[in-house]
Design a protein around this motif. Structure first.
Motif, PDB file in Angstrom:
ATOM      1  N   UNK A  77       5.822  -5.248  -8.473  1.00 20.07           N
ATOM      2  CA  UNK A  77       7.060  -5.251  -9.247  1.00 20.07           C
ATOM      3  C   UNK A  77       7.921  -4.117  -8.729  1.00 20.07           C
ATOM      4  N   UNK A  78       9.103  -3.907  -9.337  1.00 18.88           N
ATOM      5  CA  UNK A  78      10.001  -2.852  -8.850  1.00 18.88           C
ATOM      6  C   UNK A  78       9.349  -1.496  -8.911  1.00 18.88           C
ATOM      7  N   UNK A  79       8.616  -1.220  -9.990  1.00 22.44           N
ATOM      8  CA  UNK A  79       7.942   0.079 -10.149  1.00 22.44           C
ATOM      9  C   UNK A  79       6.425  -0.070 -10.116  1.00 22.44           C
ATOM     10  N   UNK A  80       5.953  -1.131  -9.516  1.00 22.75           N
ATOM     11  CA  UNK A  80       4.518  -1.410  -9.547  1.00 22.75           C
ATOM     12  C   UNK A  80       4.037  -1.695  -8.114  1.00 22.75           C
ATOM     13  N   UNK A  81       3.078  -0.865  -7.592  1.00 20.87           N
ATOM     14  CA  UNK A  81       2.638  -0.950  -6.200  1.00 20.87           C
ATOM     15  C   UNK A  81       1.112  -0.965  -6.114  1.00 20.87           C
ATOM     16  N   UNK A  82       0.600  -1.627  -5.038  1.00 17.09           N
ATOM     17  CA  UNK A  82      -0.852  -1.724  -4.826  1.00 17.09           C
ATOM     18  C   UNK A  82      -1.168  -1.377  -3.358  1.00 17.09           C
ATOM     19  N   UNK A  83      -2.315  -0.713  -3.151  1.00 16.62           N
ATOM     20  CA  UNK A  83      -2.760  -0.363  -1.790  1.00 16.62           C
ATOM     21  C   UNK A  83      -4.267  -0.496  -1.705  1.00 16.62           C
ATOM     22  N   UNK A  84      -4.784  -0.617  -0.442  1.00 12.73           N
ATOM     23  CA  UNK A  84      -6.213  -0.808  -0.215  1.00 12.73           C
ATOM     24  C   UNK A  84      -6.717   0.163   0.855  1.00 12.73           C
ATOM     25  N   UNK A  85      -8.012   0.495   0.760  1.00 15.55           N
ATOM     26  CA  UNK A  85      -8.709   1.270   1.804  1.00 15.55           C
ATOM     27  C   UNK A  85      -9.881   0.432   2.289  1.00 15.55           C
ATOM     28  N   UNK A  86      -9.907   0.159   3.602  1.00 16.71           N
ATOM     29  CA  UNK A  86     -10.927  -0.723   4.169  1.00 16.71           C
ATOM     30  C   UNK A  86     -11.776   0.033   5.199  1.00 16.71           C
ATOM     31  N   UNK A  87     -13.080  -0.320   5.232  1.00 16.02           N
ATOM     32  CA  UNK A  87     -14.012   0.178   6.252  1.00 16.02           C
ATOM     33  C   UNK A  87     -14.598  -1.045   6.921  1.00 16.02           C
ATOM     34  N   UNK A  88     -14.330  -1.233   8.221  1.00 16.85           N
ATOM     35  CA  UNK A  88     -14.719  -2.457   8.908  1.00 16.85           C
ATOM     36  C   UNK A  88     -16.229  -2.579   9.071  1.00 16.85           C
ATOM     37  N   UNK A  89     -16.907  -1.486   9.403  1.00 15.35           N
ATOM     38  CA  UNK A  89     -18.363  -1.521   9.596  1.00 15.35           C
ATOM     39  C   UNK A  89     -18.954  -0.295   8.901  1.00 15.35           C
ATOM     40  N   UNK A  90     -19.488  -0.518   7.734  1.00 18.91           N
ATOM     41  CA  UNK A  90     -19.960   0.583   6.903  1.00 18.91           C
ATOM     42  C   UNK A  90     -21.216   1.203   7.519  1.00 18.91           C
ATOM     43  N   UNK A  91     -21.182   2.535   7.591  1.00 17.83           N
ATOM     44  CA  UNK A  91     -22.354   3.305   8.029  1.00 17.83           C
ATOM     45  C   UNK A  91     -22.759   4.274   6.919  1.00 17.83           C
ATOM     46  N   UNK A  92     -23.889   4.930   7.123  1.00 18.17           N
ATOM     47  CA  UNK A  92     -24.391   5.809   6.070  1.00 18.17           C
ATOM     48  C   UNK A  92     -23.398   6.915   5.727  1.00 18.17           C
TER      49      UNK A  92
END
Length: 871
Positions: free
Chosen positions: A72-87
């Motif tokens: 929305x005008x004042x509503x935003x979304x973001x993501x954090x991705x890890x392609x190959x998870x390690x320990x």
């Protein structure tokens, strides 16, 4: 008032703005299998273009490809991705937004990574003493749990899987060994790093030794060599000063680190030499090579002495004593002559030599001269001033001085003569033929007597012991007539060695032609209690009397040392003086002395050959040594080994002997199995001792069976264990010594065979045949190690050693009862059946052997058998 109202309205406005800012979506907890993708999301409402920052475990995550999705005008979304998870991606994640200095955070979420265990504590390298117990620790975690750990030590699995964390208790090792652990869970197995258990050893010599001159002090600095897997504690500095001849100064012991030491008070312009060794808890390193250093020049420390002059009308000649090097503190630049006349200082004069000739002598009358020595640094102190006067004035002044000295001397002589005359007048003593008598004492005349000679009424000194005075049998006296040496012909010097049974002293023997020979004298301790004890010692000397062989020590004679208040003397054995001492000490010094030196393989084999030849000769004389060891072999000035101490020495070395019950002390680490059991000695038992002596030579003087106590040797040998192959020992040499340790005496080689084998090795090692090669050790992979000895390996595969016998100590023509005593596998099982103690002779029986009687003396059962010298 207006200002305060405006501030309140501003704060309320901002509070409303922050109050409207909120996270509408928080990241969710994730459990991800290692290698898969993970994705976390956040949504915030209340800002037009927010800056949303991802956080992990309190640290900001920076991403170049972060994207924002407009909801929305004042509503935003973001993501954090890890392609190959390690320990390392596992942890706590959240989002943060900053607005006008205020930070709001989302709810946190956790990424949990499932996979094979990862190690939180891996095995680390350790250093320990040989045989000392130690612990190893390994810890690994999941998820998934549980995690179990399996240990591997030296390539061998230790037990089974056990829960993590795991501590492995090791009783001790004698050589460096590698280890690691495996961690297992439902996902698989992880392997830790490989650690190494190092055995602590003495360190190597220091390196990079250099000096730094700072004003009057000198700082010596060095770098430690290989530390021997143990921290260095102290270093010893040896310093010498080269002043014509090398002069050693007291040693200095410094605590390290730091690896440096500052010296003060050194002489200027002097040559010094330094060398250093460092020590850890195991021992000290060899000394480093000497490092030479010359201190800088300085001002001379003393003034020239004995300044004299000669004055004539034509010139003034000055002379003075030159300074020595220690006073000069450098190279002489010139002597400076300062002078003044009438209280006014004149221009100083410089002279290269310790004299000066100045023309126009009259102009220097009543002048005062002084001289000093100068180096490039500066000039030293001035000499005492000398006033220049004509020679006539000097002579007149000298004559007046001599007159007064003569008057005073005459007065002193007259006074002394007067005192002596008074004493003589009052003295009324008379002299008799034998002394002085009749001196006055008060009112009465007291007779006193001082003897001119004294007389001993106790009789003459005890007569020297002879063979007739000892009461021994006539046959033995006949054999020893030319062996017994009067004690008066011996002059004992300093002690060369000492032990429980006696001492060895340097001595000088006066010969018939009045020349003096340097000898070694073995003086037995005072345990002679009967004439039979002396007779036994002399009987053994009679055996030695006829020995003539370059590898057997030659008996010079026997002397009898008188003891005060004792009827019986102490036997003393007189032997040639051996320049290099005993072989054991020589081998130790080559490895551990202040200045270690290298002994080539050819030299070591020659030592073995010399001993074997000497023992072959003794065998031809039907002599059984019973105490063959490196300590009982001597090295003459030609580096030839001579066998010594065959019974007569009474075993003066105590460290290698063990008292078993009530039995006398025995060198158990050199004694054959059958001799340990029944105290029965044969030529074959001497062969066993020769094998141990070969091991000593190859190990450069190490004590046999390291880590095995004397009391444990018998059990160690009966299990089939034997001395291990020394480092750098070629396989064929070890095979020869190993053949000497067969439990069946008849299977051991004879000394004649040993001489032939060693002569063959010497031929191969001669410079014309081959050159001794270097030893290369692959420290990275113990399994692929190659030892190139220069003698040729006997195994089919290079670098491995396979004995040439199928079964240990196998020999042909053996009866079944003897085969029972062969060991199935070295160090594995006990002997099978039978009683090895009675398989002692070449024919496997005991009724032809010389046995030890109950009173400890030997009895010759057959005249043609070996002679056993009683010890």
């Amino acid at each position: 008032m207006g200002i305060y109202l405006w501030m309140i309205l501003f704060l309320l406005h901002n509070a409303n703005r922050v109050e409207g800012l909120k996270f509408t979506k928080n990241p969710a907890n994730l459990t991800v299998t290692q290698g898969n993708m993970a994705r976390l999301g956040c949504a915030v409402e209340g800002l037009i273009e927010p800056e949303i920052m991802w956080m992990k475990d309190g640290e900001k995550l920076y991403s170049m490809d972060q994207m924002y999705i407009t909801i929305d005008t004042h509503h935003w979304e973001t993501y954090h991705s890890v392609k190959s998870v390690q320990q390392q991606d596992a942890g706590k994640y959240w989002c943060e937004v900053e607005h006008h200095g205020t930070v709001i955070s989302s709810e946190p979420a956790w990424i949990t990574v499932e996979g094979v265990p990862h190690f939180t504590l891996e095995p680390q390298d350790i250093a320990t003493f040989p045989g000392a117990p130690f612990n190893l620790t390994c810890e690994a975690i999941g998820p998934p749990d549980p995690v179990q750990v399996l240990w591997w030590l030296g390539g061998v699995q230790e037990g089974d899987f056990r829960p993590s964390p795991s501590v492995l208790m090791v009783e001790g090792v004698n050589d460096s060994i590698k280890f690691y652990c495996e961690a297992k869970n439902a996902r698989g197995i992880s392997v830790s790093r490989t650690g190494t258990v190092y055995i602590k050893v003495p360190p190597d010599s220091p390196t990079n030794i250099h000096l730094d001159q700072m004003s009057d002090n000198v700082t010596l600095m060095w770098s430690p060599g290989f530390t021997g897997y143990s921290d260095l504690s102290t270093c010893t500095i040896q310093m010498s000063k080269n002043s014509g001849t090398k002069m050693k100064l007291p040693e200095l012991q410094v605590t390290v680190p730091p690896f440096q030491h500052t010296f003060g008070g050194l002489s200027s312009h002097s040559n010094y030499s330094f060398r250093i060794r460092c020590g850890n808890e195991v021992g000290s390193s060899p000394f480093s090579p000497w490092v030479d250093f010359q201190t800088p020049e300085a001002v001379p420390s003393a003034a020239p002495k004995n300044l004299t002059f000669q004055l004539t009308e034509q010139q003034l000649s000055l002379n003075w004593a030159a300074l020595n090097d220690e006073e000069l503190n450098g190279r002489l630049l010139a002597y400076k002559v300062q002078w003044n006349i009438g209280g006014e200082s004149q221009e100083p004069l410089l002279f290269k030599e310790n004299f000066a000739h100045l023309s126009g002598g009259a102009r220097f009358f009543n002048a005062t001269f002084q001289v000093s020595a100068c180096t490039v640094v500066g000039c030293g102190p001035l000499s005492m001033p000398v006033l220049i006067m004509p020679i006539s004035a000097v002579q007149a002044q000298s004559a007046r001085g001599h007159m007064w000295v003569g008057l005073l001397f005459g007065l002193l002589v007259a006074t002394i003569l007067g005192l002596l005359l008074i004493v003589l007048v009052h003295r009324r003593s008379k002299e008799s033929q034998f002394g002085s008598a009749f001196k006055s004492s008060g009112m009465e005349s007291v007779v006193s007597f001082t003897a001119a000679r004294s007389f001993n009424r106790q009789g003459l000194e005890f007569p020297e012991h002879t063979l007739d005075s000892l009461g021994i049998n006539d046959d033995l006296k006949t054999k020893l007539q030319d062996v017994l040496i009067p004690e008066r012909l011996l002059t004992l010097g300093h002690m060369l060695g000492k032990g429980e049974f006696g001492s060895v002293r340097e001595a000088f023997l006066k010969m018939e032609d009045s020349s003096v020979q340097k000898v070694a004298v073995k003086v037995l301790k005072t345990d002679i209690n009967s004439s039979s004890d002396i007779e036994q010692c002399l009987k053994e000397a009679a055996y030695m009397k006829d020995f003539h062989h370059p590898n057997v020590i030659q008996l010079i004679g026997v002397s009898l040392h008188r003891r005060p208040q004792q009827r019986l003397p102490i036997p003393m054995v007189i032997l040639p003086f051996m320049k290099h001492g005993d072989l054991h000490t020589f081998l130790l010094m080559s490895r551990l002395g202040d200045e270690p030196f290298t002994l080539s393989l050819q030299t070591l084999v020659q030592f073995m050959l010399d001993v074997a030849r000497g023992m072959e000769y003794l065998g031809s004389k039907n002599i059984i040594h019973r105490d063959l060891a490196a300590r009982n072999c001597m090295l003459n000035e030609n580096m030839t080994v001579c066998v010594a101490d065959f019974g007569l020495s009474k075993k003066i070395y105590t460290g290698d002997y063990y008292r078993q019950g009530s039995v006398s002390k025995l060198p158990v680490k050199w004694i054959a199995l059958e001799s340990l059991a029944d105290n029965v000695y044969t030529t074959q038992s001497d062969v066993w001792a020769f094998g141990v002596t070969m091991w000593e030579i190859m190990a450069r003087g190490q004590t046999p069976y390291p880590g095995v106590e004397n009391s444990e040797v018998y059990e160690y040998l009966i299990k089939g264990e034997r001395l291990k192959q020394p480092p750098d020992c070629p396989d064929d040499i070890y095979e020869i010594m190993h053949s000497c340790w067969s439990p069946v005496p008849k299977c051991r080689p004879s000394f004649q065979q040993l001489v032939a084998q060693l002569e063959g090795l010497c031929t191969e090692l001669s410079p014309a045949a081959t050159k001794e090669q270097l030893l290369y050790v692959n420290l990275e992979d113990d399994d692929d190690r190659e030892l190139d000895s220069g003698l040729g390996a006997t195994a089919n595969t290079p670098g491995t050693y396979e004995p040439q016998w199928g079964v240990p100590w196998q020999c042909t023509d053996m009866e079944d009862i003897e085969k029972d005593w062969l060991v199935v596998s070295s160090g594995a099982a006990l002997a099978i059946g039978g009683d090895y103690r009675y398989i002692i002779g070449p024919c496997g029986s005991t009724d032809r052997e010389s046995r030890q009687s109950e009173d400890g003396r030997s009895e010759d059962i057959r005249d043609d058998e070996d002679v056993i010298i009683n010890v």
